[in-house]
Design a protein around this motif. Structure first.
Motif, short mmCIF file in Angstrom:
data_model
loop_
_atom_site.label_atom_id
_atom_site.label_comp_id
_atom_site.label_asym_id
_atom_site.label_seq_id
_atom_site.Cartn_x
_atom_site.Cartn_y
_atom_site.Cartn_z
N ARG A 53 41.83 40.42 25.14
CA ARG A 53 43.13 40.32 25.58
C ARG A 53 43.13 39.27 26.79
O ARG A 53 44.32 38.59 27.04
N THR A 54 42.05 38.85 27.55
CA THR A 54 42.23 37.71 28.47
C THR A 54 42.39 36.41 27.48
O THR A 54 43.37 35.62 28.17
N MET A 64 43.41 34.53 33.17
CA MET A 64 42.90 35.51 33.83
C MET A 64 41.58 35.58 33.41
O MET A 64 41.35 35.65 32.43
N THR A 65 40.74 35.70 34.32
CA THR A 65 39.33 35.98 33.90
C THR A 65 38.81 37.73 34.38
O THR A 65 39.45 38.43 34.78
N VAL A 66 37.74 37.66 33.58
CA VAL A 66 37.20 39.07 33.80
C VAL A 66 35.90 38.89 34.57
O VAL A 66 35.18 38.04 34.27
N PRO A 67 35.44 39.64 35.55
CA PRO A 67 34.17 39.40 36.17
C PRO A 67 32.75 39.44 35.43
O PRO A 67 31.75 39.18 35.77
N LEU A 94 45.91 43.38 32.99
CA LEU A 94 46.14 42.41 31.97
C LEU A 94 47.48 43.01 31.42
O LEU A 94 48.31 42.13 30.88
N GLU A 95 47.59 43.97 31.18
CA GLU A 95 48.79 44.87 30.21
C GLU A 95 50.03 44.43 31.09
O GLU A 95 50.93 44.06 30.29
N LYS A 96 50.06 44.55 32.23
CA LYS A 96 51.16 44.06 33.10
C LYS A 96 51.60 42.90 32.97
O LYS A 96 52.79 42.59 32.91
N ASN A 97 50.73 41.96 32.58
CA ASN A 97 51.18 40.58 32.59
C ASN A 97 51.46 39.98 31.24
O ASN A 97 51.94 39.03 30.96
#
Length: 161
Positions: A53-54, A64-67, A94-97
């Motif tokens: 999804r990113t 947008m990244t994930v850690p 992520l869903e919001k964006n």
């Protein structure tokens, strides 16, 4: 919204509901169970979906990244995975964006070549988004299968109950 995106958005919205359905009644320990050798755990599948999804968000022009970048690319048996709660929190962010980002994409952006290579005939951002939406749906189907192994209802069954 660009009309060519409407079917993709329909699937994305449904996938959002499926993702939430996948996690509500599963503990972190349950999410780490492997149904059999060579089959990913629910946690791994959902982490992979979030990572995908990113990439989908990046296709819209937002970063947008994930850690845990790179952890969910190849099957990995590890004790260093994020918690299920961390995975869900990142999905919610992520869903919001994502749907908002899709809504403002124009035909020109959708027709451009994506920055990454995708196994599509058409080399456009729209084709890449379609592929990634299908990829996400495929893995959510796997999540439903793994939930059955955990003696939990499947995703759609849980949604409509």
């Amino acid at each position: 919204m660009e009309s060519s995106l409407k079917p993709i958005v329909e699937i994305v919205v449904f996938n959002n509901a499926l993702f939430q359905s996948a996690v509500g009644d599963v503990t972190d320990d349950e999410s780490e169970r492997y149904p059999s050798e060579g089959v990913n755990s629910l946690k791994w599948i959902l982490g992979h979906v979030v990572t995908g999804r990113t990439l989908m968000l990046e296709l819209t022009g937002r970063k947008m990244t994930v850690p845990w970048d790179g952890v969910f690319q190849d099957k990995l048996i590890s004790n260093d995975l994020p918690t299920l709660s961390e995975i869900v929190d990142k999905w919610n962010e992520l869903e919001k964006n994502f749907v908002r980002s899709l809504a403002i994409m124009d035909a020109r952006k959708l027709a451009t070549a994506p920055s990454s290579i995708f196994p599509t005939v058409e080399k456009t951002t729209l084709a890449a988004l379609a592929f990634m939406t299908q990829h996400e749906s495929f893995h959510l189907g796997q999540a439903s299968y793994v939930r059955r192994f955990l003696d939990k209802p499947g995703l759609v069954e849980r949604l409509i109950s």
